[in-house]
Write an enzyme that holds these catalytic residues in place. Structure first.
Site, mmCIF file in Angstrom:
data_model
loop_
_atom_site.group_PDB
_atom_site.id
_atom_site.type_symbol
_atom_site.label_atom_id
_atom_site.label_comp_id
_atom_site.label_asym_id
_atom_site.label_seq_id
_atom_site.Cartn_x
_atom_site.Cartn_y
_atom_site.Cartn_z
ATOM 1 N N GLU A 235 23.974 47.842 -13.273
ATOM 2 C CA GLU A 235 25.155 46.979 -13.386
ATOM 3 C C GLU A 235 25.991 46.962 -12.108
ATOM 4 O OE1 GLU A 235 23.383 46.266 -16.378
ATOM 5 O OE2 GLU A 235 23.873 48.386 -16.492
ATOM 6 N N ASN B 289 17.375 45.369 -15.613
ATOM 7 C CA ASN B 289 17.828 44.003 -15.361
ATOM 8 C C ASN B 289 17.970 43.704 -13.876
ATOM 9 O OD1 ASN B 289 20.284 45.875 -15.969
ATOM 10 N ND2 ASN B 289 21.100 44.281 -14.638
ATOM 11 N N ASP C 192 20.357 40.253 -19.706
ATOM 12 C CA ASP C 192 20.353 41.716 -19.575
ATOM 13 C C ASP C 192 19.362 42.346 -20.550
ATOM 14 O OD1 ASP C 192 21.136 44.239 -18.563
ATOM 15 O OD2 ASP C 192 22.451 44.540 -20.267
#
Length: 588
Positions: free
Chosen positions: A205, A282, A324
């Site tokens: 992230e 991701n 995601d």
């Protein structure tokens, strides 16, 4: 999205992470004895210990023991419960390791504990000295340690890999594996292959680059490093070893430099093919409109040569991921006959809601079947190409200037049809047991630019339930047909691992606090025990003093209470905790 990330992390009390190493309660003479790499390879067959994450290199989480079975499991009782103590009672996602009368577990905030396996008495504790400013996206969890010789090896939230003496808890070596200030962390259990420690990283992230790496188990020195995003250079013995993929083949411009693909769940190993199977997370950012192309090798399974760190094959479960959906879920080798042909296979229950079967020798697509209620982003997979049949209208739209893009409803939610929690495969039934969740989300894209150490999402979301009676569902799937044989529905999301045995049993935990046992063939609930906090760890079983034991960590936490929105509020009354529970049948 930054505000939501800060809210999620705000509950972690990261500003007060000043920790000290505890002095060992007992310190026998240090010896170099202990499990060898060959012992660890044989872990699935040896019942007197648990030497690896997944209970064997294939990580099938299957035990051949039958002393405890579907006829007598109703008599299972606690032997002891050992508290991790202190105020650090957050998500306890660890799988225990058992060897020579000692149970080793990792705890939240990068801690390691050694408990006497007969009495539950604490032998020693190690607390990592975590700096201020660590950036774990999804709670301060740790999923387990590795054992080799006289060492217990684990990863930390500030991206270190540490080897401790298994007798005393004293540090043998401590290596920095990445820059935590750039968003790197590590939570997965390392793996031992050929006297090497194999591990990955977390931080998808934050615009990091995923890597699989190998270090010498005795010294901690780096042997090879393999980035998981095209364009980044790999190394072998300190020398360049070729870039991953082909520069700009599936990434625009310089986006490969912040491409994500974190290897945050670790891997499995097949000695027959001599391949490590590592999942990747991701791509960065979440906003897929900024990065046209497949974005290799994110949201994929990679087969890596453990001797050189080179990628032998790959399979991408979600090309050009915009939800995601990651692809880190464990790839479990198994052998089966399909259409009359014996095959060497591997299976993966993906975040995106599909259960994949591949030829593990070459990565060729065999099948993909839905294991959740709905998948709105795709309508199955093309059997010839192995690519998803995208539903284009259900991809979040591109932002218009400073305005957010078109919002879509997507199912599964970004927390996945199956998240980190490992499934199990029974050699007795031929079934996989999948801890799954049925939920969806409204998701939309927003403008985003990369900044070191800041959230790099470009998306916002709201998670929603999609069924009136459950979110969690433990499902038994036949990998040869793709059919769900039975399912057990649970009101709260399932967030813990699964264990299965030749005694016709399946164990898993629930956020409501129960460890439960089911009939492996029918799904009938046979036994449950209330541990006092949510169970999000992975259960194990082993033989000791002629009896079969079962152990699991209890302690509610993980991503659901931090990221689950309205869903999380439904279960906000669950107590946090931090305890190791051990069970067996009473002596008659």
């Amino acid at each position: 999205m930054k505000s939501r990330l800060k809210r999620g992390l705000g509950g972690l009390a990261l500003g007060s992470l000043t920790m000290t190493c505890a002095i060992a309660l007992s310190a026998p003479a240090i010896a170099a004895d202990g499990p060898t790499s060959q012992d660890i390879l044989n872990d699935a067959q040896s019942t007197g210990d648990v030497l690896s994450y997944g209970m064997g290199p294939w990580a099938q989480r299957f035990s051949p023991m039958t002393q405890l079975n579907s006829d007598n499991v109703k008599g299972l009782v606690p032997v002891f419960a050992s508290s991790l103590g202190g105020e650090k009672q957050r998500g306890q996602e660890s799988q225990p390791i058992v060897y020579d009368g000692t149970i080793y577990v990792t705890g939240s905030y990068s801690r390691v504990f050694a408990f006497d396996s007969r009495t539950g008495e604490k032998k020693w504790e190690y607390d990592a000295r975590l700096p201020d400013g660590i950036m774990p996206c999804c709670d301060v969890v740790n999923r387990g340690a590795a054992i080799h010789g006289d060492k217990i090896i684990f990863a930390t939230l500030d991206a270190h890999l540490i080897a401790l003496n298994r007798h005393t808890g004293k540090v043998i070596w401590n290596k920095t594996i990445a820059d935590y200030q750039a968003g790197y962390s590590a939570t997965a259990a390392p793996m031992i292959v050929k006297d090497m420690v194999i591990y990955g990283n977390s931080g998808g992230e934050f615009g990091i680059v995923g890597r699989a790496e190998a270090r010498d188990v005795n010294t901690g020195e780096l042997i090879w490093s393999r980035p998981t995003v095209e364009g980044n250079m790999g190394t072998l013995h300190g020398q360049d070893n070729g870039i991953t993929g082909k520069l700009n083949a599936t990434w625009p411009g310089d986006m490969w430099k912040t491409g994500g693909g974190a290897t945050w769940l670790g891997g499995t190993y097949d000695p027959g093919t001599n391949l490590i199977y590592m999942g990747t997370g991701n791509p960065g950012p979440w906003n897929s409109n900024m990065r046209p192309g497949d974005n290799l090798y994110t949201a994929s399974t990679l087969a890596i040569d453990p001797d050189t760190g080179t990628i032998k094959w790959h399979y991408q479960t979600t090309p050009h991921d915009g939800w995601d959906f990651d692809g880190v879920n464990e790839f479990i080798p198994f052998d089966a006959t399909i259409n009359g042909k014996p095959m060497k296979l591997g299976a993966k229950a993906d975040r995106n809601g599909y259960f994949f079967v591949l030829d593990r020798t070459n990565g060729k697509f065999v099948s993909a079947n839905k294991f959740v209620m709905q998948t709105t982003w795709a309508n199955g997979y093309n059997p010839k190409t192995g690519r998803p049949n995208f539903i284009d209208d259900n991809r979040p739209g591109a932002p218009n200037g400073a305005e957010k893009g078109k919002s879509v409803f997507a199912s599964p939610s970004f927390l996945g049809g199956k998240n980190w929690m490992p499934m199990a495969y029974s050699q007795a039934t031929g079934l996989f047991y999948i801890p799954s969740n049925d939920w969806g989300m409204d998701i939309w894209n927003e403008p985003i630019t990369y900044k070191k150490g800041a959230a790099y999402l470009g998306a916002e979301f709201t998670i929603k339930p999609i069924a009136p009676d459950h979110i969690g569902a433990l499902r038994a799937m036949d990998p040869t047909t793709g059919k769900i044989v039975w399912e057990y529905k649970n009101k709260a999301p399932l967030w813990g691992g699964v264990l299965t045995t030749a005694g016709n049993l399946v164990f898993t935990g629930t956020p409501e606090g129960y460890l439960k046992a089911f009939d492996a063939r029918t799904g009938q609930e046979l036994w449950k025990f209330q541990t006092g906090s949510g169970v999000v760890g992975s259960p194990i079983t082993w033989e000791q003093d002629g009896e079969q034991y079962v152990a699991v960590m209890s302690g509610w936490g993980g991503a659901v209470p931090l990221w689950g929105g309205e869903v999380a509020k439904t279960f906000k009354e669950i107590s946090q905790g931090g305890s190791l529970w051990v069970f067996k049948l009473p002596k008659h």
